[in-house]
Design a protein around this motif. Structure first.
Motif, PDB file in Angstrom:
ATOM      1  N   GLY A   1      30.746  36.133  49.351  1.00 34.29           N
ATOM      2  CA  GLY A   1      29.549  35.105  49.931  1.00 34.29           C
ATOM      3  C   GLY A   1      28.051  36.305  50.335  1.00 34.29           C
ATOM      4  O   GLY A   1      27.461  35.964  51.150  1.00 34.29           O
ATOM      5  N   ASN A   2      27.945  37.247  49.902  1.00 40.37           N
ATOM      6  CA  ASN A   2      27.129  37.717  49.771  1.00 40.37           C
ATOM      7  C   ASN A   2      26.418  37.882  48.378  1.00 40.37           C
ATOM      8  O   ASN A   2      26.401  38.057  47.292  1.00 40.37           O
ATOM      9  CB  ASN A   2      27.148  39.111  49.793  1.00 40.37           C
ATOM     10  CG  ASN A   2      26.121  40.073  50.366  1.00 40.37           C
ATOM     11  OD1 ASN A   2      25.181  40.055  49.485  1.00 40.37           O
ATOM     12  ND2 ASN A   2      26.837  41.551  51.326  1.00 40.37           N
ATOM     13  N   THR A   3      24.991  37.058  48.603  1.00 41.86           N
ATOM     14  CA  THR A   3      24.118  36.534  47.937  1.00 41.86           C
ATOM     15  C   THR A   3      23.749  37.485  46.930  1.00 41.86           C
ATOM     16  O   THR A   3      23.210  37.758  45.560  1.00 41.86           O
ATOM     17  CB  THR A   3      23.642  35.285  47.549  1.00 41.86           C
ATOM     18  OG1 THR A   3      22.560  36.004  49.594  1.00 41.86           O
ATOM     19  CG2 THR A   3      24.268  34.387  48.235  1.00 41.86           C
ATOM     20  N   ARG A   4      23.279  39.128  47.218  1.00 44.14           N
ATOM     21  CA  ARG A   4      22.723  40.238  46.386  1.00 44.14           C
ATOM     22  C   ARG A   4      24.090  40.936  45.992  1.00 44.14           C
ATOM     23  O   ARG A   4      22.822  42.044  45.311  1.00 44.14           O
ATOM     24  CB  ARG A   4      21.989  40.969  48.370  1.00 44.14           C
ATOM     25  CG  ARG A   4      20.754  40.235  49.122  1.00 44.14           C
ATOM     26  CD  ARG A   4      20.380  41.803  50.083  1.00 44.14           C
ATOM     27  NE  ARG A   4      21.164  41.756  50.956  1.00 44.14           N
ATOM     28  CZ  ARG A   4      20.396  42.367  51.969  1.00 44.14           C
ATOM     29  NH1 ARG A   4      19.501  42.992  51.505  1.00 44.14           N
ATOM     30  NH2 ARG A   4      20.952  42.989  52.861  1.00 44.14           N
ATOM     31  N   PHE A   5      25.042  40.605  46.016  1.00 47.31           N
ATOM     32  CA  PHE A   5      26.077  41.622  45.705  1.00 47.31           C
ATOM     33  C   PHE A   5      26.691  41.143  44.370  1.00 47.31           C
ATOM     34  O   PHE A   5      27.257  39.835  44.658  1.00 47.31           O
ATOM     35  CB  PHE A   5      26.732  42.450  46.323  1.00 47.31           C
ATOM     36  CG  PHE A   5      26.379  43.139  47.780  1.00 47.31           C
ATOM     37  CD1 PHE A   5      25.466  43.618  47.195  1.00 47.31           C
ATOM     38  CD2 PHE A   5      27.023  43.705  48.223  1.00 47.31           C
ATOM     39  CE1 PHE A   5      24.779  44.132  48.019  1.00 47.31           C
ATOM     40  CE2 PHE A   5      26.946  44.181  49.097  1.00 47.31           C
ATOM     41  CZ  PHE A   5      25.287  44.736  49.281  1.00 47.31           C
ATOM     42  N   SER A   6      26.936  42.080  43.190  1.00 50.45           N
ATOM     43  CA  SER A   6      27.683  41.356  42.575  1.00 50.45           C
ATOM     44  C   SER A   6      28.671  42.689  41.501  1.00 50.45           C
ATOM     45  O   SER A   6      27.857  43.024  42.107  1.00 50.45           O
ATOM     46  CB  SER A   6      27.177  40.155  41.571  1.00 50.45           C
ATOM     47  OG  SER A   6      26.065  41.038  40.585  1.00 50.45           O
ATOM     48  N   VAL A   7      29.498  41.675  40.701  1.00 55.31           N
ATOM     49  CA  VAL A   7      30.161  43.347  39.843  1.00 55.31           C
ATOM     50  C   VAL A   7      30.101  42.460  38.404  1.00 55.31           C
ATOM     51  O   VAL A   7      29.831  42.004  37.657  1.00 55.31           O
ATOM     52  CB  VAL A   7      31.777  42.828  39.786  1.00 55.31           C
ATOM     53  CG1 VAL A   7      32.474  44.147  39.361  1.00 55.31           C
ATOM     54  CG2 VAL A   7      32.454  42.760  41.762  1.00 55.31           C
ATOM     55  N   ASP A   8      29.802  44.121  37.941  1.00 55.03           N
ATOM     56  CA  ASP A   8      29.629  44.670  36.676  1.00 55.03           C
ATOM     57  C   ASP A   8      31.257  44.423  35.901  1.00 55.03           C
ATOM     58  O   ASP A   8      31.202  46.082  36.220  1.00 55.03           O
ATOM     59  CB  ASP A   8      28.100  45.250  36.042  1.00 55.03           C
ATOM     60  CG  ASP A   8      27.895  45.319  34.688  1.00 55.03           C
ATOM     61  OD1 ASP A   8      29.039  45.285  33.923  1.00 55.03           O
ATOM     62  OD2 ASP A   8      27.107  45.388  34.669  1.00 55.03           O
ATOM     63  N   ASP A   9      31.351  43.997  35.600  1.00 53.52           N
ATOM     64  CA  ASP A   9      32.965  44.540  34.879  1.00 53.52           C
ATOM     65  C   ASP A   9      33.104  45.168  33.189  1.00 53.52           C
ATOM     66  O   ASP A   9      33.749  45.674  32.466  1.00 53.52           O
ATOM     67  CB  ASP A   9      34.241  43.450  34.664  1.00 53.52           C
ATOM     68  CG  ASP A   9      34.120  42.432  33.603  1.00 53.52           C
ATOM     69  OD1 ASP A   9      32.096  42.475  33.170  1.00 53.52           O
ATOM     70  OD2 ASP A   9      34.915  41.902  33.387  1.00 53.52           O
ATOM     71  N   ARG A  10      31.837  45.404  32.853  1.00 47.73           N
ATOM     72  CA  ARG A  10      31.513  46.673  31.347  1.00 47.73           C
ATOM     73  C   ARG A  10      32.191  47.309  31.319  1.00 47.73           C
ATOM     74  O   ARG A  10      32.962  47.473  29.943  1.00 47.73           O
ATOM     75  CB  ARG A  10      30.135  46.429  30.958  1.00 47.73           C
ATOM     76  CG  ARG A  10      29.436  47.807  31.199  1.00 47.73           C
ATOM     77  CD  ARG A  10      27.588  47.629  30.891  1.00 47.73           C
ATOM     78  NE  ARG A  10      27.144  46.630  32.042  1.00 47.73           N
ATOM     79  CZ  ARG A  10      26.147  45.083  31.170  1.00 47.73           C
ATOM     80  NH1 ARG A  10      26.282  45.982  29.716  1.00 47.73           N
ATOM     81  NH2 ARG A  10      25.415  45.032  31.710  1.00 47.73           N
ATOM     82  N   GLU A  11      33.099  48.141  32.285  1.00 42.68           N
ATOM     83  CA  GLU A  11      33.225  49.093  32.014  1.00 42.68           C
ATOM     84  C   GLU A  11      34.607  49.557  31.822  1.00 42.68           C
ATOM     85  O   GLU A  11      35.528  50.552  31.072  1.00 42.68           O
ATOM     86  CB  GLU A  11      32.827  50.733  33.218  1.00 42.68           C
ATOM     87  CG  GLU A  11      31.254  51.392  32.709  1.00 42.68           C
ATOM     88  CD  GLU A  11      31.340  52.398  33.606  1.00 42.68           C
ATOM     89  OE1 GLU A  11      32.088  53.084  33.981  1.00 42.68           O
ATOM     90  OE2 GLU A  11      30.311  53.454  32.992  1.00 42.68           O
ATOM     91  N   VAL A  12      35.565  47.998  32.661  1.00 41.88           N
ATOM     92  CA  VAL A  12      36.728  48.414  32.466  1.00 41.88           C
ATOM     93  C   VAL A  12      36.487  47.744  31.471  1.00 41.88           C
ATOM     94  O   VAL A  12      38.303  47.562  30.892  1.00 41.88           O
ATOM     95  CB  VAL A  12      36.953  47.667  34.026  1.00 41.88           C
ATOM     96  CG1 VAL A  12      36.606  48.786  35.416  1.00 41.88           C
ATOM     97  CG2 VAL A  12      36.146  45.954  34.102  1.00 41.88           C
ATOM     98  N   ARG A  13      35.656  46.892  30.633  1.00 38.17           N
ATOM     99  CA  ARG A  13      36.522  46.146  29.510  1.00 38.17           C
ATOM    100  C   ARG A  13      35.896  46.976  28.428  1.00 38.17           C
ATOM    101  O   ARG A  13      36.694  46.761  27.369  1.00 38.17           O
ATOM    102  CB  ARG A  13      35.229  44.837  29.633  1.00 38.17           C
ATOM    103  CG  ARG A  13      36.290  43.814  30.164  1.00 38.17           C
ATOM    104  CD  ARG A  13      35.345  42.319  30.207  1.00 38.17           C
ATOM    105  NE  ARG A  13      33.910  42.836  30.873  1.00 38.17           N
ATOM    106  CZ  ARG A  13      32.458  42.973  29.084  1.00 38.17           C
ATOM    107  NH1 ARG A  13      32.440  43.106  28.566  1.00 38.17           N
ATOM    108  NH2 ARG A  13      31.652  42.465  30.418  1.00 38.17           N
ATOM    109  N   ARG A  14      35.555  47.993  28.697  1.00 35.90           N
ATOM    110  CA  ARG A  14      35.301  49.238  27.584  1.00 35.90           C
ATOM    111  C   ARG A  14      36.349  49.856  26.827  1.00 35.90           C
ATOM    112  O   ARG A  14      36.868  50.686  28.032  1.00 35.90           O
ATOM    113  CB  ARG A  14      33.697  49.585  28.038  1.00 35.90           C
ATOM    114  CG  ARG A  14      33.723  51.176  26.232  1.00 35.90           C
ATOM    115  CD  ARG A  14      32.456  51.417  26.766  1.00 35.90           C
ATOM    116  NE  ARG A  14      31.340  50.301  26.801  1.00 35.90           N
ATOM    117  CZ  ARG A  14      30.253  50.758  27.844  1.00 35.90           C
ATOM    118  NH1 ARG A  14      30.674  51.933  28.841  1.00 35.90           N
ATOM    119  NH2 ARG A  14      29.606  49.815  28.218  1.00 35.90           N
ATOM    120  N   PRO A  15      36.996  50.104  25.855  1.00 38.36           N
ATOM    121  CA  PRO A  15      37.748  51.381  25.718  1.00 38.36           C
ATOM    122  C   PRO A  15      37.452  52.478  25.714  1.00 38.36           C
ATOM    123  O   PRO A  15      36.702  52.987  24.750  1.00 38.36           O
ATOM    124  CB  PRO A  15      38.374  50.636  24.204  1.00 38.36           C
ATOM    125  CG  PRO A  15      37.502  50.037  23.449  1.00 38.36           C
ATOM    126  CD  PRO A  15      36.681  49.425  24.440  1.00 38.36           C
ATOM    127  N   GLY A  16      38.259  53.225  25.196  1.00 44.38           N
ATOM    128  CA  GLY A  16      38.335  54.493  25.497  1.00 44.38           C
ATOM    129  C   GLY A  16      37.467  55.331  26.884  1.00 44.38           C
ATOM    130  O   GLY A  16      37.313  54.604  28.006  1.00 44.38           O
TER     131      GLY A  16
END
Length: 227
Positions: free
Chosen positions: A71-86
Motif C-alpha cells: 500500500g505504500n507507493t513510494r516503497f518497493s523490494v529489490d530481490d536481486r541479492e537473494v537471487r544471486r548465488p554465493g
C-alpha cells in the motif's frame, strides 16, 4: 553560466531484514521526506560476507518485506541479492542498479546504511568504488555511537570522507554520486535480534513489527526455538 543539474534521488536501503520491523519502516518513511526521495527500494541481503547468514531464507524475507510495505507507493523490494548465488556484495548490486538507470542521467542513487555497518566500510568488498556509484546516507542506530561529523570517524575513514560530508540533504541533488549525509531520523529501539529472541522465548512480538509480518512468521514458525 551553465545551469546546474538537479538530480532526482532514489533510495536503496540495504540490510538482512530478518525480520523487517517498525524501526526499519520508520527510518524509510522519514528519509523519503527528509531527503525527498523519488522512490525507495529495500535491498535484502543474500549471503553477506561480514555478517552471519540470515536465519530465514531470502524468498521469505522478501515476502515479509512485501507484506510490510503493502500500500505504500513510494516503497518497493529489490530481490536481486537473494537471487544471486554465493556471497553478495553491495558494490556489485549498486553497479547493476546504476547501469539500469544509465538512460536516465538525472537520477542519483542514495545507499542507506546504519552506523554499525558504515564504521566497517573499509572491510567491505571494493568499498571505495561505492563513492563512484552513489551517495551514502548514514542512519544512527539505538545502542550505537552516533556519527554526526567526520571527526566521529576512525582514522581510515576520516580522510576519505572528510570532503564528502554534507549536513544539507538538498545538496545530494546537486551531484550524481560521492556525498555522505547523516540522516536525523527517529530512533526506535527495536532490533531484529530482539524480535527473534522474543519469539524464540514464546513471548509476544506484537506492535514491534506489522501484524501482517507477524502473521507470516507465525504461519511458517520462523524464529521459534531460535530458528
Amino acid at each position: 553560466m551553465a545551469e546546474i543539474t538537479r538530480y532526482s534521488l532514489t533510495g536503496i536501503y540495504g540490510g538482512t531484514f530478518d525480520p523487517i520491523h517498525y524501526g526499519h519502516l520508520r527510518i524509510a518513511e522519514e528519509l523519503a521526506d527528509i531527503v525527498e526521495l523519488n522512490h525507495l527500494f529495500f535491498l535484502p541481503a543474500g549471503r553477506p560476507r561480514l555478517r552471519n547468514s540470515p536465519f530465514v531464507a531470502g524468498e521469505h524475507r522478501v515476502a515479509m518485506l512485501q507484506e510490510a510495505i503493502r500500500g505504500n507507493t513510494r516503497f518497493s523490494v529489490d530481490d536481486r541479492e537473494v537471487r544471486r548465488p554465493g556471497e553478495t556484495y553491495s558494490v556489485e548490486s549498486l553497479r547493476e542498479i546504476r547501469q539500469e538507470y544509465e538512460a536516465s542521467e538525472s537520477v542519483a542513487l542514495c545507499f542507506i546504511t546504519g552506523t554499525d555497518a558504515f564504521i566497517k566500510l573499509p572491510y567491505w568488498h571494493r568499498w571505495r568504488e561505492l563513492f563512484e556509484l552513489c551517495h551514502l546516507i548514514i542512519v544512527n542506530r539505538p545502542g550505537s555511537v552516533p556519527i554526526r561529523y567526520p571527526s566521529d570517524l576512525p582514522d581510515e575513514l576520516r580522510g576519505v570522507c572528510q570532503d564528502r560530508w554534507t549536513t544539507m540533504a538538498d545538496e545530494l541533488k546537486n551531484s550524481p554520486v560521492g556525498l555522505i549525509f547523516t540522516a536525523p531520523t527517529t530512533l526506535l529501539d527495536i532490533s531484529s535480534t530482539s524480535i527473534r529472541n522474543i519469539i524464540a522465548s514464546g513471548k509476544s512480538a506484537r506492535y514491534l513489527l506489522p501484524e501482517s509480518v507477524l502473521n507470516y512468521i507465525d504461519k511458517y514458525g520462523f524464529y521459534a526455538g531460535g530458528k
